[in-house]
Design a protein around this motif. Structure first.
Motif, PDB file in Angstrom:
ATOM      1  N   MET A   1       0.697  -1.411   0.118  1.00 49.11           N
ATOM      2  CA  MET A   1      -0.105  -0.069  -0.002  1.00 49.11           C
ATOM      3  C   MET A   1       0.846   1.393   0.000  1.00 49.11           C
ATOM      4  O   MET A   1       1.870   1.496   0.703  1.00 49.11           O
ATOM      5  CB  MET A   1      -0.981   0.113   1.341  1.00 49.11           C
ATOM      6  CG  MET A   1      -2.097  -0.814   1.249  1.00 49.11           C
ATOM      7  SD  MET A   1      -2.986  -0.714   2.710  1.00 49.11           S
ATOM      8  CE  MET A   1      -4.692  -1.379   2.179  1.00 49.11           C
ATOM      9  N   GLN A   2       0.378   2.259  -0.723  1.00 48.12           N
ATOM     10  CA  GLN A   2       1.241   3.635  -0.759  1.00 48.12           C
ATOM     11  C   GLN A   2       1.184   4.253   0.352  1.00 48.12           C
ATOM     12  O   GLN A   2      -0.048   4.353   0.960  1.00 48.12           O
ATOM     13  CB  GLN A   2       0.869   4.412  -2.215  1.00 48.12           C
ATOM     14  CG  GLN A   2       1.377   3.954  -3.364  1.00 48.12           C
ATOM     15  CD  GLN A   2       1.170   4.759  -4.561  1.00 48.12           C
ATOM     16  OE1 GLN A   2       0.122   5.482  -4.599  1.00 48.12           O
ATOM     17  NE2 GLN A   2       2.280   4.926  -5.417  1.00 48.12           N
ATOM     18  N   SER A   3       1.986   4.980   0.886  1.00 45.41           N
ATOM     19  CA  SER A   3       2.017   5.962   1.810  1.00 45.41           C
ATOM     20  C   SER A   3       0.982   7.168   1.737  1.00 45.41           C
ATOM     21  O   SER A   3       1.021   7.196   0.454  1.00 45.41           O
ATOM     22  CB  SER A   3       3.379   6.261   2.404  1.00 45.41           C
ATOM     23  OG  SER A   3       4.127   5.232   2.879  1.00 45.41           O
ATOM     24  N   ILE A   4       0.275   7.420   2.577  1.00 45.19           N
ATOM     25  CA  ILE A   4      -0.441   8.665   2.371  1.00 45.19           C
ATOM     26  C   ILE A   4       0.404   9.828   2.843  1.00 45.19           C
ATOM     27  O   ILE A   4       0.870   9.712   3.932  1.00 45.19           O
ATOM     28  CB  ILE A   4      -1.696   8.426   3.164  1.00 45.19           C
ATOM     29  CG1 ILE A   4      -2.602   7.429   2.360  1.00 45.19           C
ATOM     30  CG2 ILE A   4      -2.616   9.956   3.217  1.00 45.19           C
ATOM     31  CD1 ILE A   4      -4.062   6.937   2.951  1.00 45.19           C
ATOM     32  N   HIS A   5       0.381  10.981   2.257  1.00 49.30           N
ATOM     33  CA  HIS A   5       1.091  12.025   2.668  1.00 49.30           C
ATOM     34  C   HIS A   5      -0.051  13.077   3.209  1.00 49.30           C
ATOM     35  O   HIS A   5      -0.704  13.725   2.762  1.00 49.30           O
ATOM     36  CB  HIS A   5       1.870  12.843   1.573  1.00 49.30           C
ATOM     37  CG  HIS A   5       2.945  11.880   1.109  1.00 49.30           C
ATOM     38  ND1 HIS A   5       4.251  11.819   1.883  1.00 49.30           N
ATOM     39  CD2 HIS A   5       3.031  11.084   0.317  1.00 49.30           C
ATOM     40  CE1 HIS A   5       4.919  10.685   1.326  1.00 49.30           C
ATOM     41  NE2 HIS A   5       4.380  10.465   0.064  1.00 49.30           N
ATOM     42  N   ALA A   6       0.215  13.473   4.598  1.00 45.84           N
ATOM     43  CA  ALA A   6      -0.662  14.530   5.254  1.00 45.84           C
ATOM     44  C   ALA A   6       0.006  15.546   5.564  1.00 45.84           C
ATOM     45  O   ALA A   6       1.130  15.910   4.964  1.00 45.84           O
ATOM     46  CB  ALA A   6      -1.097  13.521   6.730  1.00 45.84           C
ATOM     47  N   ASN A   7      -0.487  16.504   6.481  1.00 52.85           N
ATOM     48  CA  ASN A   7      -0.008  17.715   6.561  1.00 52.85           C
ATOM     49  C   ASN A   7       1.381  17.547   7.435  1.00 52.85           C
ATOM     50  O   ASN A   7       1.468  17.481   8.686  1.00 52.85           O
ATOM     51  CB  ASN A   7      -0.749  18.611   7.444  1.00 52.85           C
ATOM     52  CG  ASN A   7      -1.770  19.591   6.592  1.00 52.85           C
ATOM     53  OD1 ASN A   7      -1.446  19.793   5.519  1.00 52.85           O
ATOM     54  ND2 ASN A   7      -3.038  19.666   6.935  1.00 52.85           N
TER      55      ASN A   7
ATOM     56  N   SER B   1     -10.708   5.042   4.344  1.00 53.17           N
ATOM     57  CA  SER B   1     -11.277   5.752   5.444  1.00 53.17           C
ATOM     58  C   SER B   1     -10.259   7.018   5.699  1.00 53.17           C
ATOM     59  O   SER B   1     -10.510   8.165   5.810  1.00 53.17           O
ATOM     60  CB  SER B   1     -11.715   4.665   6.413  1.00 53.17           C
ATOM     61  OG  SER B   1     -12.560   5.534   7.411  1.00 53.17           O
ATOM     62  N   VAL B   2      -8.825   6.314   5.837  1.00 47.40           N
ATOM     63  CA  VAL B   2      -7.960   7.179   6.285  1.00 47.40           C
ATOM     64  C   VAL B   2      -7.946   8.325   5.337  1.00 47.40           C
ATOM     65  O   VAL B   2      -7.541   9.599   5.466  1.00 47.40           O
ATOM     66  CB  VAL B   2      -6.444   6.331   6.445  1.00 47.40           C
ATOM     67  CG1 VAL B   2      -5.320   7.337   6.667  1.00 47.40           C
ATOM     68  CG2 VAL B   2      -6.749   5.462   7.538  1.00 47.40           C
ATOM     69  N   GLU B   3      -7.771   7.828   3.799  1.00 44.10           N
ATOM     70  CA  GLU B   3      -7.642   8.839   2.653  1.00 44.10           C
ATOM     71  C   GLU B   3      -9.059   9.960   2.636  1.00 44.10           C
ATOM     72  O   GLU B   3      -8.503  11.304   2.594  1.00 44.10           O
ATOM     73  CB  GLU B   3      -7.903   8.117   1.405  1.00 44.10           C
ATOM     74  CG  GLU B   3      -7.187   8.747   0.214  1.00 44.10           C
ATOM     75  CD  GLU B   3      -7.436   7.758  -0.977  1.00 44.10           C
ATOM     76  OE1 GLU B   3      -6.152   7.787  -1.725  1.00 44.10           O
ATOM     77  OE2 GLU B   3      -8.294   6.761  -1.185  1.00 44.10           O
ATOM     78  N   ILE B   4     -10.048   9.672   3.178  1.00 43.10           N
ATOM     79  CA  ILE B   4     -11.034  10.531   3.150  1.00 43.10           C
ATOM     80  C   ILE B   4     -10.789  11.762   4.252  1.00 43.10           C
ATOM     81  O   ILE B   4     -10.838  12.967   4.110  1.00 43.10           O
ATOM     82  CB  ILE B   4     -12.461   9.909   3.249  1.00 43.10           C
ATOM     83  CG1 ILE B   4     -12.921   9.272   2.314  1.00 43.10           C
ATOM     84  CG2 ILE B   4     -13.513  10.924   3.896  1.00 43.10           C
ATOM     85  CD1 ILE B   4     -14.177   8.382   2.151  1.00 43.10           C
ATOM     86  N   LYS B   5     -10.520  11.132   5.719  1.00 44.87           N
ATOM     87  CA  LYS B   5     -10.272  12.109   6.693  1.00 44.87           C
ATOM     88  C   LYS B   5      -8.989  13.096   6.241  1.00 44.87           C
ATOM     89  O   LYS B   5      -9.201  14.140   6.504  1.00 44.87           O
ATOM     90  CB  LYS B   5      -9.992  11.243   7.908  1.00 44.87           C
ATOM     91  CG  LYS B   5      -9.661  12.124   9.031  1.00 44.87           C
ATOM     92  CD  LYS B   5      -9.532  11.548  10.427  1.00 44.87           C
ATOM     93  CE  LYS B   5      -9.545  12.811  11.419  1.00 44.87           C
ATOM     94  NZ  LYS B   5      -9.543  12.054  12.955  1.00 44.87           N
ATOM     95  N   ASN B   6      -7.930  12.358   5.833  1.00 37.74           N
ATOM     96  CA  ASN B   6      -6.798  13.261   5.286  1.00 37.74           C
ATOM     97  C   ASN B   6      -7.156  14.402   4.492  1.00 37.74           C
ATOM     98  O   ASN B   6      -6.637  15.438   4.439  1.00 37.74           O
ATOM     99  CB  ASN B   6      -5.632  12.490   4.998  1.00 37.74           C
ATOM    100  CG  ASN B   6      -4.297  12.892   4.626  1.00 37.74           C
ATOM    101  OD1 ASN B   6      -3.903  13.643   5.530  1.00 37.74           O
ATOM    102  ND2 ASN B   6      -3.913  12.997   3.483  1.00 37.74           N
ATOM    103  N   GLU B   7      -8.072  13.905   3.356  1.00 37.40           N
ATOM    104  CA  GLU B   7      -8.393  14.913   2.317  1.00 37.40           C
ATOM    105  C   GLU B   7      -8.990  16.054   3.026  1.00 37.40           C
ATOM    106  O   GLU B   7      -8.776  17.183   2.387  1.00 37.40           O
ATOM    107  CB  GLU B   7      -9.087  14.203   1.217  1.00 37.40           C
ATOM    108  CG  GLU B   7      -8.515  13.317   0.436  1.00 37.40           C
ATOM    109  CD  GLU B   7      -9.201  12.485  -0.420  1.00 37.40           C
ATOM    110  OE1 GLU B   7     -10.550  12.760  -0.931  1.00 37.40           O
ATOM    111  OE2 GLU B   7      -8.809  11.646  -1.114  1.00 37.40           O
ATOM    112  N   ILE B   8      -9.805  15.729   4.009  1.00 41.93           N
ATOM    113  CA  ILE B   8     -10.916  16.926   4.698  1.00 41.93           C
ATOM    114  C   ILE B   8      -9.688  17.676   5.416  1.00 41.93           C
ATOM    115  O   ILE B   8      -9.862  18.848   5.415  1.00 41.93           O
ATOM    116  CB  ILE B   8     -11.971  16.207   5.385  1.00 41.93           C
ATOM    117  CG1 ILE B   8     -12.760  15.616   4.562  1.00 41.93           C
ATOM    118  CG2 ILE B   8     -12.400  17.233   6.339  1.00 41.93           C
ATOM    119  CD1 ILE B   8     -14.024  14.773   5.202  1.00 41.93           C
ATOM    120  N   VAL B   9      -9.113  17.041   6.341  1.00 42.28           N
ATOM    121  CA  VAL B   9      -7.767  17.716   7.387  1.00 42.28           C
ATOM    122  C   VAL B   9      -7.018  18.522   6.323  1.00 42.28           C
ATOM    123  O   VAL B   9      -6.618  19.784   6.983  1.00 42.28           O
ATOM    124  CB  VAL B   9      -7.229  16.541   8.122  1.00 42.28           C
ATOM    125  CG1 VAL B   9      -5.972  17.294   9.034  1.00 42.28           C
ATOM    126  CG2 VAL B   9      -8.288  16.145   8.970  1.00 42.28           C
TER     127      VAL B   9
END
Length: 355
Positions: A1-7, A213-221
């Protein structure tokens, strides 16, 4: 799984998680390493985690009693004392290994100790994987009032290893599922529809569901890190849900609810309110109520419970100028924030839930 880049921090998954952690330990000159756990994760998760660490740093384990009731400033004080006694300094790294209580409290401890030391979240429950550990919120409860004291401060990374879910009960899994349902309702109708028939879900695909689910929350944040605008969408179901959770936590005659159990009720109530503010159709509301009630047992809310629950709404963090603000859904997959709701409609929502 690719890592998700947050803030300013990455979220790594499964096979990539420990490689990223060990590289981070090699690349940074930390003085020592503290791992914060509760009694449950000390027993069930720490033995799995420790052998995967590659470091010569001195490791100290800091344990506190499990449960939301211990997510308070008194527990923080005890941990700050332990950190001090065992030689933690500005170059200490804190790893928070546990569910939402551990990541919320551990992040707050790290963010405030010596004005802030580095920390990493390793969530071990479904709830903390899809919600608590992502977004930079850290804090503790004030008495029975949820998350009244805290800061927004991001970890160095979040590591999500879904093998930890094997240690969870069905009730804990359902608790985390509530936040996944919420993400679909506020942001992605197609994602919501995946949960309409749980029997049809191949839970071999659970990793992908968690990832989205993590992707959705991160996109909003990412759009609103400090919750001035669209991040308030994530509070759908939480205005009433948190009040219910707080009330059941403080009332000795009530069985304490898991976070997701309370939020499930809150989502039904706030969907009813959305319906009567002409934001939802009857068909959409019926689908939401039916789907959630098929997953979660009904909770008995007596008539004399409702008034004290409503009194707790005044402490909700979204309130502005003394007005209670709701995040409501405008059709499935869309949100409308900063909505005021009259008391009579809130009372009707409780009557409908009980019907």
């Amino acid at each position: 799984m690719q890592s998700i880049h947050a803030n300013n921090y990455p979220i790594h998954f499964n096979e990539n998680a420990y490689e990223a952690l060990n590289n981070h330990l090699k690349e940074n000159k930390y003085s020592n390493l503290f791992i914060v756990v509760d009694t449950d994760t000390n027993e069930y998760c720490l033995p799995k985690f420790l052998p995967l660490l590659e470091t010569d740093l001195t490791i100290e384990i800091v344990e506190f009693e499990s449960g939301e009731i211990n997510k308070n400033i008194e527990t923080c004080i005890e941990i700050w004392k332990v950190l001090t006694e065992l030689g933690a300094d500005r170059k200490t790294l804190i790893i928070n290994l546990g569910g939402g209580v551990v990541t919320d409290l551990g992040g707050f401890v790290a963010s405030t100790f010596k004005r802030g030391v580095d920390f990493i979240h390793i969530p071990t429950t479904l709830l903390s994987m899809v919600d608590a550990s992502v977004g930079g919120k850290n804090g503790v409860d004030l008495g029975n009032l949820k998350n009244q004291i805290g800061v927004i401060n991001v970890p160095k990374m979040v590591l999500i290893d879904t093998q930890y879910l094997e240690t969870l009960s069905q009730s804990e899994m359902r608790s985390g599922l509530a936040e996944m349902l919420k993400h679909g309702l506020i942001y992605d109708a197609a994602y919501w529809e995946k949960f309409l028939d749980l029997k049809a879900i191949d839970f071999a695909d659970l990793d992908e569901l968690i990832y989205r689910s993590v992707e959705i929350k991160n996109e909003i944040v990412m759009q609103d890190p400090t919750e001035k605008h669209i991040r308030k969408a994530l509070n759908f179901g939480h205005t009433l849900g948190h009040a219910i959770e707080s009330y059941f936590l403080e009332n000795k005659n009530k069985k304490t609810l898991l976070h997701g159990e309370a939020i499930a009720i809150g989502m039904i109530l706030e969907s009813y309110i959305s319906l009567h503010k002409n934001l939802l159709t009857k068909e959409e509301y019926s689908q939401i109520k039916s789907a959630i009630k098929s997953i979660y047992d009904d909770v008995i809310i007596e008539e004399n419970d409702i008034e004290p629950i409503l009194e707790l709404l005044i402490h909700d963090k979204k309130n502005e100028y003394g007005l209670i603000q709701f995040a409501l859904i405008e059709g499935i997959g869309k949100i409308k924030i900063n909505q005021s709701v009259e008391n009579e409609l809130i009372l009707q929502s409780f009557q409908d839930y009980k019907s």
